[in-house]
Design an enzyme around this catalytic site. Structure first.
Site, PDB file in Angstrom:
ATOM      1  N   LYS A 115      29.226  75.021  40.829  1.00  0.00           N
ATOM      2  CA  LYS A 115      29.876  74.237  39.472  1.00  0.00           C
ATOM      3  C   LYS A 115      31.260  73.836  39.536  1.00  0.00           C
ATOM      4  CE  LYS A 115      30.690  77.248  36.112  1.00  0.00           C
ATOM      5  NZ  LYS A 115      32.075  77.433  35.820  1.00  0.00           N
ATOM      6  N   THR A 116      32.109  74.660  40.086  1.00  0.00           N
ATOM      7  CA  THR A 116      33.522  74.550  39.950  1.00  0.00           C
ATOM      8  C   THR A 116      33.863  73.313  40.960  1.00  0.00           C
ATOM      9  OG1 THR A 116      33.950  77.137  39.483  1.00  0.00           O
ATOM     10  CG2 THR A 116      35.919  75.581  40.195  1.00  0.00           C
ATOM     11  N   GLU A 140      31.718  75.376  30.991  1.00  0.00           N
ATOM     12  CA  GLU A 140      31.097  76.543  30.315  1.00  0.00           C
ATOM     13  C   GLU A 140      30.755  76.110  29.022  1.00  0.00           C
ATOM     14  OE1 GLU A 140      30.080  79.104  31.916  1.00  0.00           O
ATOM     15  OE2 GLU A 140      31.387  79.782  33.634  1.00  0.00           O
ATOM     16  N   GLN A 195      22.566  80.623  30.831  1.00  0.00           N
ATOM     17  CA  GLN A 195      23.613  81.795  31.219  1.00  0.00           C
ATOM     18  C   GLN A 195      24.229  81.740  29.637  1.00  0.00           C
ATOM     19  OE1 GLN A 195      25.656  82.374  34.974  1.00  0.00           O
ATOM     20  NE2 GLN A 195      24.987  80.355  35.420  1.00  0.00           N
ATOM     21  N   ARG A 241      23.839  87.693  39.978  1.00  0.00           N
ATOM     22  CA  ARG A 241      25.013  88.219  40.315  1.00  0.00           C
ATOM     23  C   ARG A 241      25.113  88.551  41.980  1.00  0.00           C
ATOM     24  NH1 ARG A 241      27.699  85.114  38.033  1.00  0.00           N
ATOM     25  NH2 ARG A 241      25.344  84.539  37.345  1.00  0.00           N
TER      26      ARG A 241
END
Length: 682
Positions: free
Chosen positions: A33-34, A213, A243, A589
């Site tokens: 994503k980043t 986000e 999420q 995670r």
């Protein structure tokens, strides 16, 4: 161009190049994503020649903003001014510095923090719990409600009082030129909403807007974004509906679910290639989240290859669970795994206690992230202080902690006076209050307070006597006599604090069962060993709530408390779909191994309870849980359906209605709610 695109996959590249109009990038966990956001920003500036000052990128945490800024600047050359990349609240602060004069206020305002806010509220009204008032004022501001609106809406007397506190609080802020955290966005929106020219010029300045986000945005943030897009529709949001786990603090999943309705003509890109987790982990996470009906739909595909199957850890109780996890953690450490690559996650903070003790016994260093160690929590310290005073009346430190808990109308000044008088006479505070006459005590405090203090020390002596007769029943007598749970009545996290107190009560009963002859002193000594462990230097494994783990990754993850009532939380106010998203977040995670742990029984609300395995074991395809039979619906948002009277329509939402499912359907502009059994899918 090559520097921007050489690390991107096809989906990421397509999303980066779509610069005009509304864009929704659905970015699954670990899908880069980043990388996509910073690459898109670099593409706008480096390739298309958009001035950096015409871009605005907003996120939620300073940590995320800092990382994105560093990574984007590494890809952009020859820029006079860096692009504005910051949190929503930092943007609000900058905006107000330039524009708050339009509200008749000076721009040398001071932003107050949460503690300042609570101090101001307490001065206005100390009778209603301050955290409750603070959270309500925050809710009012994020819903754009004035004190008048809040007063009109209030039905209960307490909430009318809170609305009055809100009015006085706002007047105080205005008089002293202060703004609180919520004002940074609420006042920014107010300015844009009331000044069309300012809204247009701000929108024209920021021609290309990106929001990170997006699933965590609330109603106010959506309205603010819409104002920023007044003169254009170049809005790109990045997020993951799977999420969305912050509904309890005001985040609206509908913002990402209905992005195409808020911004017509939106193009959607799905990032489904996962660069974090091995295939077995993603298979389990995908299977679980597919049971959610309110989702846009995507499936993560691992680029990391195969690995170990997900492990299910069965234990009889929380102590056996803690032992087994400590053994597994030690094996990982012995094999060369770095401690910081191991995490233990839980849905409810109270579960940390048994694991903490298990790790302490095994001498494994750990760090508790985003929360206090169990024995360092205020409510547990209060209980321990009560027991210390009951076993040792001369413990002034503990006495001062509890003398006004629950509230007995005693301020710090009154207690200080008594302490000075007691020490002057060579006595402890308890001894002094017990032995001096009422007349002497009234010289120091009000008559009503003096009587309260006399009653307090008498109660402590009575409970001490009863404790000697029956140690097992002591904890019930303590709660009954002093109503300690009342201390936290009405505070924002009341339920969790009460849960922690019940856990402590259960811990005490368990200690007495195992050592029937033990005294309160021995119990306190045992606690001291548990709660004052030397802090081991060097690397530690991490323990944290699932909420605190979002955005992090670890090679090896243990998820404890996989039982009905813990994960998922069930009952009034719980949202099963959000619980499932929490399960999904926790599983994703893990990079190399994932262990899901459940116990047959735990101390819960002060007594041992038998527990059912979480339904999530079944839903994740592990076939280890108790199956919760629920009528299913094949329909999800976006499906085309036919009704025999209303014709063809598109499903815009799905919700539960008794044993059935209710569909929100748009029939050519007419919106209706229809039970699922009355339509067929096309």
């Amino acid at each position: 161009m090559e520097k921007i695109f050489n690390r991107l996959n096809d989906s990421q590249s397509a999303a980066v190049k779509q610069t005009e109009g509304p864009v929704l990038i659905l970015a699954g966990a670990g899908s880069g994503k980043t990388t996509t956001i910073v690459s898109r920003l670099a593409y706008l500036i480096e390739v298309l020649g958009i001035p950096a000052s015409n871009t605005l990128t907003l996120t939620f945490t300073n940590k995320a903003a800092k990382e994105m800024k560093e990574r984007s600047l590494a890809m952009i050359e020859n820029v006079a001014y860096p692009p504005l990349l910051c949190t929503f609240h930092k943007f609000g602060l900058l905006f107000l510095k330039f524009n708050i004069h339009l509200l008749g206020r000076a721009n040398n305002f001071v932003v107050i923090d949460t503690d300042d806010k609570k101090r101001i509220i307490k001065k206005i009204n100390a009778d209603i719990p301050t955290p409750l008032i603070a959270s309500e004022i925050s809710r009012y501001k994020n819903s754009l409600m004035t004190p008048d609106d809040a007063y009109k809406q209030a039905e209960l007397f307490n909430y009318k009082q809170i609305a009055e506190v809100y009015r006085e609080y706002e007047a105080y802020l205005l008089e002293n030129n202060l703004v609180d955290f919520d004002d940074l966005l609420a006042l920014t929106y107010k300015l844009l909403n009331e000044n069309k020219e300012l809204a247009e010029s701000t929108s024209q300045r920021y021609q290309y807007i990106m929001i990170d986000e997006y699933q965590d945005t609330n109603e106010l943030q959506l309205k603010l974004i819409q104002k920023l897009c007044l003169t254009h529709k170049n809005i790109c949001v990045v997020g993951d509906d799977d999420q969305s786990i912050y509904g309890w603090r005001g985040a609206h999943i509908r913002n990402i679910m209905e992005f195409d309705e808020d911004f017509i003509g939106a193009k959607v890109f799905k990032l489904e290639e996962n660069y974090r987790s091995k295939s077995p982990i993603l298979n389990v996470a995908n299977a679980l989240i597919e049971h959610n009906r309110s989702r846009l739909g995507k499936k993560l595909i691992s680029t990391c290859g195969g690995g170990d199957d997900v492990t299910v850890l069965n234990s009889n109780d929380e102590n056996e669970e803690a032992r087994k996890i400590a053994i597994k953690v030690q094996k990982l450490l012995d094999s060369g795994v770095r401690a910081k690559e191991i995490a233990i996650l839980y849905r409810v903070n109270v579960l940390s206690r048994s694991i903490e003790e298990g790790l302490n016994r095994a001498r494994i260093a750990y760090k508790l992230v985003g929360g206090l160690r169990f024995y360092d929590r205020a409510e547990i310290k209060d209980l321990i202080s009560y027991i210390r005073v009951i076993t040792n009346n001369h413990d002034d430190f503990s006495f001062k902690r509890i003398v006004n808990k629950p509230k007995r109308g005693l301020g710090k000044a009154s207690v200080d006076k008594i302490e000075l008088a007691a020490h002057a006479d060579g006595m402890s505070i308890f001894e002094y209050i017990k032995n001096v006459s009422m007349d002497t005590l009234v010289e120091l405090v009000k008559k009503k307070n003096a009587a309260t203090l006399k009653e307090f020390v008498t109660n402590i002596e009575d409970v001490a006597k009863l404790a000697k007769e029956s140690t097992y029943e002591f904890i019930d007598i303590l709660e009954e006599r002093f109503s300690l749970k009342e201390i936290y009545k009405g505070v924002q996290d009341e339920d969790e604090r009460i849960l922690n107190m019940d856990e402590f009560y259960g811990l005490f009963r368990d200690f007495v069962k195992k050592s029937p002859e033990a005294t309160l002193d021995e119990f306190l000594n045992e606690l001291t060993l548990q709660s004052e462990q030397d802090q081991v230097e060097g690397e530690s494994i991490y323990m944290m709530s699932i909420h605190a783990s979002k955005g992090l990754e670890f090679e090896h993850v243990f998820i404890i408390g996989m039982e009905e009532g813990f994960l998922p939380l069930v009952g009034d106010g719980s949202d099963l779909e959000e619980e499932r998203r929490l399960g999904y977040v926790s599983m994703t995670r893990a990079k190399d191994t994932l262990t899901l742990s459940h116990a047959g029984s735990r101390f819960y609300k002060g007594r041992r309870s038998d527990l059912q395995k979480s339904r999530f074991f079944n839903e994740a395809g592990l076939c280890e849980g108790s199956l919760i039979v629920e009528k299913n619906t094949a329909f999800k948002k976006g499906d085309l359906v036919r009704h025999k009277v209303f014709g063809t329509g598109r499903v815009t939402g799905v919700s539960k209605s008794g044993r059935e499912f209710k569909l929100q359907i748009n029939f050519a502009g007419t919106k209706r709610e229809i039970l699922a059994s009355f339509v067929e899918r096309l």
